[in-house]
Design a protein around this motif. Structure first.
Motif, PDB file in Angstrom:
ATOM      1  N   VAL A 177       0.839  -1.179  -0.079  1.00 22.13           N
ATOM      2  CA  VAL A 177      -0.070   0.027   0.066  1.00 22.13           C
ATOM      3  C   VAL A 177       0.999   1.098  -0.069  1.00 22.13           C
ATOM      4  O   VAL A 177       1.838   1.495   0.988  1.00 22.13           O
ATOM      5  CB  VAL A 177      -0.892   0.025   1.364  1.00 22.13           C
ATOM      6  CG1 VAL A 177      -1.776   1.471   1.272  1.00 22.13           C
ATOM      7  CG2 VAL A 177      -1.958  -1.200   1.164  1.00 22.13           C
ATOM      8  N   THR A 178       0.802   2.035  -1.025  1.00 26.64           N
ATOM      9  CA  THR A 178       1.448   3.355  -1.087  1.00 26.64           C
ATOM     10  C   THR A 178       0.420   4.421  -0.831  1.00 26.64           C
ATOM     11  O   THR A 178      -0.632   4.907  -1.538  1.00 26.64           O
ATOM     12  CB  THR A 178       2.086   3.667  -2.444  1.00 26.64           C
ATOM     13  OG1 THR A 178       3.182   2.397  -2.660  1.00 26.64           O
ATOM     14  CG2 THR A 178       2.970   4.756  -2.465  1.00 26.64           C
ATOM     15  N   LYS A 179       0.641   5.084   0.413  1.00 22.85           N
ATOM     16  CA  LYS A 179      -0.290   6.168   0.566  1.00 22.85           C
ATOM     17  C   LYS A 179       0.414   7.480   0.335  1.00 22.85           C
ATOM     18  O   LYS A 179       1.383   8.021   0.741  1.00 22.85           O
ATOM     19  CB  LYS A 179      -0.639   6.284   2.297  1.00 22.85           C
ATOM     20  CG  LYS A 179      -1.489   7.347   2.550  1.00 22.85           C
ATOM     21  CD  LYS A 179      -1.893   7.015   4.041  1.00 22.85           C
ATOM     22  CE  LYS A 179      -2.736   8.143   4.761  1.00 22.85           C
ATOM     23  NZ  LYS A 179      -3.195   7.901   6.275  1.00 22.85           N
ATOM     24  N   THR A 180       0.073   8.252  -0.690  1.00 27.11           N
ATOM     25  CA  THR A 180       0.630   9.553  -1.066  1.00 27.11           C
ATOM     26  C   THR A 180      -0.315  10.647  -0.856  1.00 27.11           C
ATOM     27  O   THR A 180      -1.465  10.924  -1.142  1.00 27.11           O
ATOM     28  CB  THR A 180       0.562   9.405  -2.719  1.00 27.11           C
ATOM     29  OG1 THR A 180       1.416   8.298  -3.153  1.00 27.11           O
ATOM     30  CG2 THR A 180       1.687  10.560  -3.208  1.00 27.11           C
ATOM     31  N   PHE A 181       0.471  11.722  -0.104  1.00 30.18           N
ATOM     32  CA  PHE A 181      -0.100  13.084  -0.081  1.00 30.18           C
ATOM     33  C   PHE A 181       0.638  14.066  -1.290  1.00 30.18           C
ATOM     34  O   PHE A 181       1.500  13.933  -1.221  1.00 30.18           O
ATOM     35  CB  PHE A 181       0.489  13.517   1.625  1.00 30.18           C
ATOM     36  CG  PHE A 181      -0.061  12.947   2.563  1.00 30.18           C
ATOM     37  CD1 PHE A 181      -1.356  13.284   3.230  1.00 30.18           C
ATOM     38  CD2 PHE A 181       0.438  11.681   3.055  1.00 30.18           C
ATOM     39  CE1 PHE A 181      -1.962  12.711   4.408  1.00 30.18           C
ATOM     40  CE2 PHE A 181      -0.029  10.834   4.039  1.00 30.18           C
ATOM     41  CZ  PHE A 181      -1.186  11.390   4.737  1.00 30.18           C
ATOM     42  N   VAL A 182      -0.550  14.529  -1.722  1.00 34.05           N
ATOM     43  CA  VAL A 182      -0.156  15.333  -2.948  1.00 34.05           C
ATOM     44  C   VAL A 182      -0.315  16.999  -2.444  1.00 34.05           C
ATOM     45  O   VAL A 182      -1.746  17.150  -2.288  1.00 34.05           O
ATOM     46  CB  VAL A 182      -0.616  15.069  -4.175  1.00 34.05           C
ATOM     47  CG1 VAL A 182      -0.516  15.937  -5.371  1.00 34.05           C
ATOM     48  CG2 VAL A 182      -0.591  13.567  -4.526  1.00 34.05           C
ATOM     49  N   ASP A 191      -4.387  16.252  -1.700  1.00 39.67           N
ATOM     50  CA  ASP A 191      -5.094  15.002  -2.213  1.00 39.67           C
ATOM     51  C   ASP A 191      -4.425  13.534  -1.548  1.00 39.67           C
ATOM     52  O   ASP A 191      -2.973  13.758  -1.167  1.00 39.67           O
ATOM     53  CB  ASP A 191      -4.688  14.782  -3.620  1.00 39.67           C
ATOM     54  CG  ASP A 191      -5.350  15.742  -4.466  1.00 39.67           C
ATOM     55  OD1 ASP A 191      -6.630  15.890  -4.495  1.00 39.67           O
ATOM     56  OD2 ASP A 191      -4.732  16.664  -5.333  1.00 39.67           O
ATOM     57  N   VAL A 192      -5.134  12.505  -0.842  1.00 39.64           N
ATOM     58  CA  VAL A 192      -4.703  11.442  -0.381  1.00 39.64           C
ATOM     59  C   VAL A 192      -4.870  10.528  -1.148  1.00 39.64           C
ATOM     60  O   VAL A 192      -6.203  10.171  -1.062  1.00 39.64           O
ATOM     61  CB  VAL A 192      -5.230  11.448   1.200  1.00 39.64           C
ATOM     62  CG1 VAL A 192      -4.708  10.235   1.973  1.00 39.64           C
ATOM     63  CG2 VAL A 192      -4.972  12.758   2.078  1.00 39.64           C
ATOM     64  N   ALA A 311      -5.263  -1.300  -7.463  1.00 37.02           N
ATOM     65  CA  ALA A 311      -6.096  -0.116  -7.539  1.00 37.02           C
ATOM     66  C   ALA A 311      -5.914   1.032  -6.738  1.00 37.02           C
ATOM     67  O   ALA A 311      -5.196   1.072  -5.850  1.00 37.02           O
ATOM     68  CB  ALA A 311      -7.499  -1.080  -6.849  1.00 37.02           C
ATOM     69  N   THR A 312      -6.720   1.813  -7.025  1.00 40.29           N
ATOM     70  CA  THR A 312      -6.395   3.461  -6.544  1.00 40.29           C
ATOM     71  C   THR A 312      -7.713   3.860  -5.802  1.00 40.29           C
ATOM     72  O   THR A 312      -8.647   3.941  -6.297  1.00 40.29           O
ATOM     73  CB  THR A 312      -5.832   4.236  -7.523  1.00 40.29           C
ATOM     74  OG1 THR A 312      -4.675   3.960  -8.233  1.00 40.29           O
ATOM     75  CG2 THR A 312      -5.716   5.734  -6.761  1.00 40.29           C
ATOM     76  N   ILE A 313      -7.653   4.350  -4.530  1.00 40.90           N
ATOM     77  CA  ILE A 313      -8.592   5.097  -3.800  1.00 40.90           C
ATOM     78  C   ILE A 313      -8.228   6.459  -3.296  1.00 40.90           C
ATOM     79  O   ILE A 313      -7.010   6.431  -2.870  1.00 40.90           O
ATOM     80  CB  ILE A 313      -8.938   4.149  -2.502  1.00 40.90           C
ATOM     81  CG1 ILE A 313      -9.303   2.708  -2.904  1.00 40.90           C
ATOM     82  CG2 ILE A 313      -9.972   4.909  -1.941  1.00 40.90           C
ATOM     83  CD1 ILE A 313      -9.373   1.748  -1.791  1.00 40.90           C
ATOM     84  N   SER A 314      -9.183   7.332  -3.560  1.00 47.26           N
ATOM     85  CA  SER A 314      -8.621   8.753  -3.200  1.00 47.26           C
ATOM     86  C   SER A 314      -9.542   9.658  -2.289  1.00 47.26           C
ATOM     87  O   SER A 314     -10.920   9.136  -2.185  1.00 47.26           O
ATOM     88  CB  SER A 314      -8.395   9.472  -4.443  1.00 47.26           C
ATOM     89  OG  SER A 314      -7.556   8.972  -5.397  1.00 47.26           O
ATOM     90  N   ALA A 315      -9.002  10.387  -1.887  1.00 54.76           N
ATOM     91  CA  ALA A 315      -9.659  11.530  -0.912  1.00 54.76           C
ATOM     92  C   ALA A 315      -9.352  12.920  -0.858  1.00 54.76           C
ATOM     93  O   ALA A 315      -7.885  12.834  -1.233  1.00 54.76           O
ATOM     94  CB  ALA A 315     -10.059  10.946   0.370  1.00 54.76           C
TER      95      ALA A 315
END
Length: 553
Positions: A177-182, A191-192, A311-315
């Protein structure tokens, strides 16, 4: 007479109580809070939702699973990474990937101060933004507690239009799992994104959650004279904006489903909010954690990732001022956190006009003066009708007294005679009230615009008024406002003959001046200019009436 005296005494007692309470809040001794280890209290209850949709039980947690409560030793200091942009100074806890601190460099805590406003904070009243993946295979549902992410470095500084902060976690069976803060330049929106790469050989199911967690001991916003809301709120498909304060969270858990929406924690001028993808179906929830932390959040639908797939999940996480345009772009109803109350449909156009005037003159104080002049000018016909009606009623005072002397206590005959008199003299007894009732919503809407708009925070006017969002430091405007009210009272003779009622009317400018002492200077400026314009309009109206042979005194 005795009842009127009693009402006056009750009113004076109420004003005295309000003044005493405000003095206690500003200058009285502060209660001593019990010393308690924030870390130990959170270890008992982390507040992270379980994998089951129907329950919001806390997952097991260990000593290292306490987001935001990072001990002051070298081991735990390595848990935190810092991200600095032009709009945000953020700290992220690698245990869970939670945002545990968010300062706003472009918003100083006080005018002229170099200290930034602190929105999210791990201490002095816990307030953090948590997020992660629960579900059957979610890393946040592990019995070992929150996942420990790794990051390439511990400090980041924005040097381009965007800045990405990747946090990585990998399970023993091959799920990464790669959790990326943009972060984006000149933006308070982050963007998370979660990228799930499944190399485990089996399908996995995960479910996004995001929540805001704050101590219920957080102080209320504003004061008794100028109340402002501080607490939780949410938006759903059916309700664009609903407050859900800490008391509501303590009494009952929020539990509803929606297509799109948002959850947030509100302060006077600032808001933090989690915003899911607006076409996703989500579950909104709240709960009380460890009997002292209020939580409001959302959970997405379970996402299944087959073996060998990704897969990618965003919030989105917003941490910043209540800028209406920005908030409206994020989610429907999020802009209503700039709470104009039930008159928002009047306040929003007035705010647009205020911004337009400011763009022309470059000074918010001058813009307030101009919008007051415009509004009073538009409503001049109503004001004129009001004053003429009041003058005609005053002219009927002698005849009204004759009717009272003639009919005494016979109210039925008295009422009939009064109606005949009004009809004969062509006077509408409601003529002075209706114009006033039509004006009040507009002035009340403008009042909320000046109270709620973050644009007025630390806005300079001139001379000694350097911040329109706080009280006049020398109380010049409140005194001038009280004086203008007294002049208006003298200019508008009343038909009241009772001595006690006359004293109450004379006391009103003094009482209002006392209340104005705590009002923000921008609001007092608005009332003062409004009174001055009303004085000028009254003079013009009375002069016109005298020329037409209508007595005004």
């Amino acid at each position: 007479m005795e009842s009127q005296r009693s009402f006056l005494l009750i009113g004076l007692a109420l004003v005295s109580f309000l003044l005493w309470q405000q003095w206690q809040e500003d200058y009285g001794p502060k209660p001593v809070e019990p010393v308690q280890s924030e870390q130990s209290s959170q270890m008992q209850d982390d507040g992270v939702p379980s994998a089951q949709n129907a329950q919001l039980d806390d997952m097991p947690s260990g000593d290292a699973d306490v987001p935001g409560a990072v001990a002051q030793d070298s081991t735990n200091n390595e848990r935190v990474i810092r991200v600095l942009t032009d709009a945000l100074d953020v700290k992220i806890d690698l245990r869970g990937g939670d945002v545990i601190s968010a300062d706003l460099p472009d918003f100083p805590v006080k005018q002229g101060s170099e200290e930034p406003y602190s929105l999210l904070r791990p201490s002095n009243g816990l307030y953090i933004a948590q997020s992660g993946l629960v579900g059957r295979n979610g890393p946040d549902s592990s019995r070992d507690g929150r996942p420990r992410y790794t990051a390439p470095q511990s400090d980041y500084v924005m040097q381009s239009e965007t800045l990405e902060i990747p946090l990585t976690w990998q399970s023993e069976d091959g799920v990464t799992v790669t959790k990326t803060f943009v972060f984006t330049q000149n933006s308070h929106t982050v963007d998370v994104n979660y990228t799930i790469n499944n190399q485990s050989g089996n399908a996995v199911s995960l479910q996004q959650f995001a929540q805001l967690k704050q101590t219920t001991q957080a102080p209320e916003g504003g004061n008794m004279f100028m109340p402002t809301y501080r607490g939780a709120a949410y938006g759903s498909e059916e309700d664009r904006y609903e407050k859900y304060d800490f008391g509501d969270i303590e009494d009952e858990n929020l539990n509803l489903t929606s297509k799109g929406g948002w959850v947030g924690m509100l302060e006077h001028y600032f808001v933090s909010a989690w915003v899911p993808q607006q076409d996703d179906n989500i579950a909104l929830y709240s709960k009380l954690s460890a009997n002292q932390y209020a939580i409001i959040g959302f959970k997405g639908q379970p996402v299944s990732v087959n073996a060998g797939d990704s897969a990618t999940i965003s919030a989105k996480l917003y941490m910043g001022p209540k800028d209406q345009e920005t908030l409206l772009d994020l989610a429907k109803g999020l802009d209503l956190t700039v709470d104009y109350g039930f008159l928002w449909w009047i306040s929003q156009p007035l705010f647009g006009l205020l911004k337009l005037l400011h763009s022309l003159v470059g000074n918010w104080g001058v813009a307030i003066i101009l919008i007051t002049v415009i509004v009073k000018g538009i409503m001049y016909p109503l004001t004129k009708k009001q004053y003429e009606s009041m003058a005609r009623l005053r002219n009927l005072a002698p005849k009204m007294q004759q009717l009272k002397d003639r009919y005494g206590e016979d109210r039925q005959k008295m009422s009939q005679a009064m109606m005949e008199l009004y009809k004969k003299e062509k006077v509408n007894p409601m003529g002075g009230c209706l114009p006033l009732l039509l004006q009040m919503p507009i002035f009340l809407a403008l009042y909320w615009v000046l109270l709620e708009s973050v644009e007025l925070r630390h806005a300079d006017f001139f001379l000694w008024i350097t911040d329109l969002s706080v009280k006049d430091p020398y109380f010049v405007l409140p005194i001038l406002t009280g004086a203008s009210m007294w002049l208006l009272q003298k200019l508008q003779p009343t038909t009241v003959t009772d001595p006690m009622q006359q004293k109450i009317m004379q006391f009103m400018p003094v009482a209002m001046s006392v209340f104005f002492l705590w009002f923000p200077a921008g609001l007092v400026l608005y009332w003062f200019i409004s009174n001055v314009i009303t004085l000028i309009q009254a003079k013009l109206i009375y002069a016109s009436m005298e020329k037409r042979g209508i007595k005004t005194r």
